[in-house]
Scaffold this motif. Structure first.
Motif, mmCIF file in Angstrom:
data_model
loop_
_atom_site.group_PDB
_atom_site.id
_atom_site.type_symbol
_atom_site.label_atom_id
_atom_site.label_comp_id
_atom_site.label_asym_id
_atom_site.label_seq_id
_atom_site.Cartn_x
_atom_site.Cartn_y
_atom_site.Cartn_z
ATOM 1 N N GLN A 1 -0.108 19.510 0.764
ATOM 2 C CA GLN A 1 -0.897 19.154 -0.420
ATOM 3 C C GLN A 1 -1.452 17.735 -0.306
ATOM 4 O O GLN A 1 -2.606 17.478 -0.676
ATOM 5 C CB GLN A 1 -0.032 19.281 -1.673
ATOM 6 N N TYR A 2 -0.627 16.812 0.211
ATOM 7 C CA TYR A 2 -1.081 15.427 0.313
ATOM 8 C C TYR A 2 -2.216 15.303 1.335
ATOM 9 O O TYR A 2 -3.179 14.556 1.132
ATOM 10 C CB TYR A 2 0.085 14.522 0.700
ATOM 11 N N SER A 3 -2.124 16.040 2.430
ATOM 12 C CA SER A 3 -3.217 16.049 3.417
ATOM 13 C C SER A 3 -4.485 16.621 2.796
ATOM 14 O O SER A 3 -5.586 16.080 2.989
ATOM 15 C CB SER A 3 -2.810 16.881 4.643
ATOM 16 N N LEU A 4 -4.340 17.704 2.049
ATOM 17 C CA LEU A 4 -5.495 18.332 1.396
ATOM 18 C C LEU A 4 -6.109 17.395 0.361
ATOM 19 O O LEU A 4 -7.333 17.321 0.211
ATOM 20 C CB LEU A 4 -5.050 19.638 0.744
ATOM 21 N N PHE A 5 -5.256 16.665 -0.344
ATOM 22 C CA PHE A 5 -5.733 15.705 -1.343
ATOM 23 C C PHE A 5 -6.594 14.629 -0.679
ATOM 24 O O PHE A 5 -7.680 14.289 -1.162
ATOM 25 C CB PHE A 5 -4.534 15.090 -2.060
ATOM 26 N N TRP A 6 -6.136 14.095 0.456
ATOM 27 C CA TRP A 6 -6.884 13.055 1.142
ATOM 28 C C TRP A 6 -8.227 13.576 1.657
ATOM 29 O O TRP A 6 -9.256 12.919 1.525
ATOM 30 C CB TRP A 6 -6.055 12.478 2.291
ATOM 31 N N LYS A 7 -8.192 14.746 2.248
ATOM 32 C CA LYS A 7 -9.448 15.295 2.768
ATOM 33 C C LYS A 7 -10.426 15.577 1.629
ATOM 34 O O LYS A 7 -11.646 15.344 1.770
ATOM 35 C CB LYS A 7 -9.159 16.581 3.555
ATOM 36 N N SER A 8 -9.909 16.047 0.501
ATOM 37 C CA SER A 8 -10.771 16.325 -0.657
ATOM 38 C C SER A 8 -11.399 15.043 -1.186
ATOM 39 O O SER A 8 -12.564 15.029 -1.598
ATOM 40 C CB SER A 8 -9.969 17.010 -1.759
ATOM 41 N N MET A 9 -10.637 13.962 -1.195
ATOM 42 C CA MET A 9 -11.194 12.676 -1.639
ATOM 43 C C MET A 9 -12.344 12.238 -0.755
ATOM 44 O O MET A 9 -13.379 11.773 -1.233
ATOM 45 C CB MET A 9 -10.102 11.598 -1.632
ATOM 46 N N MET A 10 -12.148 12.391 0.562
ATOM 47 C CA MET A 10 -13.156 11.900 1.498
ATOM 48 C C MET A 10 -14.434 12.727 1.455
ATOM 49 O O MET A 10 -15.514 12.237 1.803
ATOM 50 C CB MET A 10 -12.583 11.906 2.924
ATOM 51 N N THR A 11 -14.333 13.988 1.042
ATOM 52 C CA THR A 11 -15.509 14.864 1.000
ATOM 53 C C THR A 11 -16.003 15.098 -0.424
ATOM 54 O O THR A 11 -16.895 15.921 -0.639
ATOM 55 C CB THR A 11 -15.165 16.218 1.647
ATOM 56 N N PHE A 12 -15.417 14.376 -1.403
ATOM 57 C CA PHE A 12 -15.781 14.516 -2.813
ATOM 58 C C PHE A 12 -15.658 15.970 -3.289
ATOM 59 O O PHE A 12 -16.466 16.449 -4.077
ATOM 60 C CB PHE A 12 -17.205 13.996 -3.075
ATOM 61 N N ASP A 13 -14.620 16.637 -2.783
ATOM 62 C CA ASP A 13 -14.329 18.004 -3.216
ATOM 63 C C ASP A 13 -13.463 17.912 -4.476
ATOM 64 O O ASP A 13 -12.242 18.046 -4.428
ATOM 65 C CB ASP A 13 -13.613 18.758 -2.097
#
Length: 660
Positions: A463-475
């Motif tokens: 979840q934490y990895s997904l959270f970071w990637k979502s932040m970087m892609t404005f998802d």
């Protein structure tokens, strides 16, 4: 005056005899009658009946009772104080001092936390005086209280600025215990004297090893001594201070009680974090746990080809370690805070590394061993060889390393811990990081002090990895879904706190909020409203205490300190890009996912690397401005923006807190 009554009586008799016509016999009778009635009656004691009922003598029973109680209390207190000091290392006294201060501070806030305080000019003055009181308590009590102060400082982003400034000095810097105390701890742990345990001698025996009785470093919980074993190994002996084992239970109990009362009194959802924090602090006092953490991290680094030649974890010697004593390999290196020594030109010769680095053994000591043995007889002797040959003949040289390479290794290491391994070192301040030069001219990072770790479950790590990637892609949809599972209501606010820069993925909502709050003109009213807004921020982030991952407390500290290290070195790397890249890669390499999911994340990872080019443009723009003297790098620019956004939420960030 003694004869006056006699003269009066004679005159009276003469007067009576002249005026009386009776015979002398009758006169004498009247005199006798006069004396026997009037005078005798005048001097006769009163009868018991005329005095009334007898009144008992006043015995002062109540006064004596309270004096007796006071005496008992004083004696009991004196005996308790002596026993507490002799056998409990003043643990009870420290707890009483803590409760007393906690009560006064709580009352101060109850009375004065308002727009117009009764006994202060404004709310800032109330914060300042109570921050000073708390800092004095932590320093006075010392020991584990300094660790508790650091735990509080982890959450400094939600504390008033007065507290942030005070806690920025809460470092492990404490007086060392004397050698007699160190000797007692070693004997209690191993049942033998230090000479027998480590094979050392203080009498100049050339067949034995040597040990410095004066510590090389002293912190709140332990101190470190240098020693050379009989087989020539140089070791760092970390010895827990004698009083810690007696104080730890009472100190943590006091911390939990005060935190419980404050959470209830001020209506802040913070107490659920306290048991987790105290558990980590308690484990930090167990050196067997630290040794296990160190060995586990060394194995993880060894298995990671992207890090094994760039990161080193010191060897721990189990046969010379216990719960309160840990013996590890001695490290020769340059502390991360010594930027000049890292960057100055190398003076150690061609194809040579700094002492102790991979492929470069420790040089023979410049002082012959027998002479070291003779020096050991002096309690203050410095026995460790001085290895400064790598600084060149003039002593002005350094490791000749590139700060970009050094900082890249650091961000890579801690990103791998969070996203790949789920095993995170939570105290990466500059004092726990050494830098060495390898014979090939590249840098090597040495990580020490492995007492404070947290373990992330596979699901939370994903979840934490997904959270970071979502932040970087404005998802925003994915990001909100993740944080909702963590019990957090405001995903944008949490994203901004994680990035340490304004997150504008939801149409600039945070900036708009800041603009509304910043329009207040009255200083006192504005300051009070900022404090109220800060409390609201805490409630927004900890909306559901049961769902909120406790690991985020220490992960946030890790990331903020790494950011502070990058800023200290001049922001030589794009920290956000490196961290985001590891988060995306971790999703693609997650063995807990099916092969189909991993392939999907691999495809997304390739697209993500293209997206990261946008952050590179920002980083280079900040870098050029830094070269032109218009800024201090990307991380510093992000911090300044975050300060403004955080101010809109009632939070004033003092980033120096995160650098220690």
């Amino acid at each position: 005056m003694a004869f006056a009554p006699r003269r009066i009586c004679v005159n009276c008799l003469v007067s009576l005899s002249k005026r009386s016509s009776v015979s002398p016999i009758s006169s004498s009778r009247s005199v006798r009658s006069f004396t026997s009635t009037r005078y005798r009656a005048a001097f006769a004691p009163p009868t018991p009946e005329s005095l009334g009922k007898a009144v008992p003598a006043k015995e002062y029973k109540r006064t004596r009772k309270w004096l007796r109680r006071l005496g008992y209390l004083t004696a009991f207190g004196a005996v308790g104080y002596i026993l507490d000091r002799q056998f409990l290392a003043s643990a009870l006294t420290r707890s009483c001092r803590t409760f007393a201060l906690g009560l006064t501070v709580a009352l101060d806030y109850k009375i004065n936390f308002r727009e117009e305080p009764w006994f202060a000019d404004d709310v800032a003055e109330v914060h300042a005086r109570n921050a000073q009181k708390l800092a004095n308590l932590l320093r006075h009590n010392g020991g584990l209280y300094l660790k508790i102060g650091q735990a509080i400082a982890m959450q400094s982003a939600i504390l008033p600025p007065e507290f942030q400034k005070m806690f920025s000095t809460m470092f492990d810097d404490a007086p060392q215990n004397d050698w007699s105390s160190v000797r007692r701890v070693i004997k209690e742990e191993f049942g033998r004297e230090p000479e027998e345990v480590f094979g050392i001698s203080f009498d100049g025996d050339p067949t034995k090893g040597v040990m410095e009785r004066k510590a090389r470093a002293s912190a709140s919980v332990a101190q470190v001594h240098w020693a050379r074993l009989p087989d020539g190994r140089e070791v760092a002996i970390k010895i827990q201070k004698e009083e810690i084992s007696k104080q730890v239970g009472a100190d943590l109990f006091s911390f939990k009680v005060v935190a419980r009362i404050y959470s209830w009194w001020f209506d802040l959802p913070l107490y659920t974090l306290v048991p987790y924090i105290t558990e980590r602090l308690n484990l930090e006092c167990d050196f067997q746990n630290e040794a296990a953490n160190s060995k586990r991290m060394a194995e993880l680094v060894r298995q990671e080809p992207r890090l094994r030649d760039r990161v080193y974890i010191p060897v721990v010697y189990d046969d010379l370690s216990s719960k309160r004593v840990m013996t590890a390999e001695w490290i020769e290196g340059v502390r991360l805070r010594d930027k000049d020594s890292i960057t100055r030109p190398w003076g150690g010769g061609w194809r040579a590394g700094s002492p102790g680095s991979h492929g470069t053994p420790l040089d023979p000591p410049s002082t012959p061993l027998p002479q070291l043995q003779r020096k050991a007889q002096s309690i203050d002797a410095s026995l460790k060889p001085d290895r400064t040959y790598w600084k060149g003949q003039n002593g002005q040289g350094g490791l000749g390393l590139n700060l970009t390479e050094v900082m890249t290794t650091m961000v890579d290491l801690f990103s791998a811990q969070m996203f790949m391994w789920g095993w995170v070192h939570c105290d990466p301040h500059p004092g726990n990081i050494f830098i060495r030069r390898l014979p090939n001219g590249h840098s090597e990072l040495v990580l020490i002090d492995h007492g404070l770790y947290i373990e992330m479950s596979p699901s939370f790590r994903h979840q934490y990895s997904l959270f970071w990637k979502s932040m970087m892609t404005f998802d925003n949809a994915t990001m909100q879904k993740v944080v909702r599972n963590w019990g957090i209501n405001d995903s944008d606010l949490f994203a901004s706190a994680t990035l340490m820069r304004p997150y504008e993925g939801d149409h600039g909502r945070i900036s708009k909020k800041f603009g509304q709050i910043s329009s207040e003109k009255d200083r006192k009213k504005r300051h009070y409203e900022m404090q109220q807004a800060s409390r609201k921020v805490v409630r927004e982030i900890l909306a559901d205490e049961d769902k909120w991952p406790k690991e985020l407390i220490f992960i946030g500290r890790n990331m903020r300190i790494v950011q502070g290290n990058n800023q200290y070195l001049g922001s030589p790397v794009n920290r956000i890009k490196i961290t985001g890249n590891w988060a995306s890669r971790a999703l693609a390499e997650d063995r807990h996912l099916s092969s189909g999911e991993r392939w999907r994340y691999w495809a997304g990872h390739l697209v993500f690397k293209v997206v990261l080019l946008g952050s590179d443009v920002w980083w280079w723009w900040a870098r050029v401005r830094q070269w032109l003297g218009k800024g201090r790098g990307m991380d510093d620019d992000m911090e300044q923006s975050m300060r403004k956004i955080a101010e809109g939420y009632g939070v004033e960030i003092q980033h120096d807190v995160f650098q220690g």
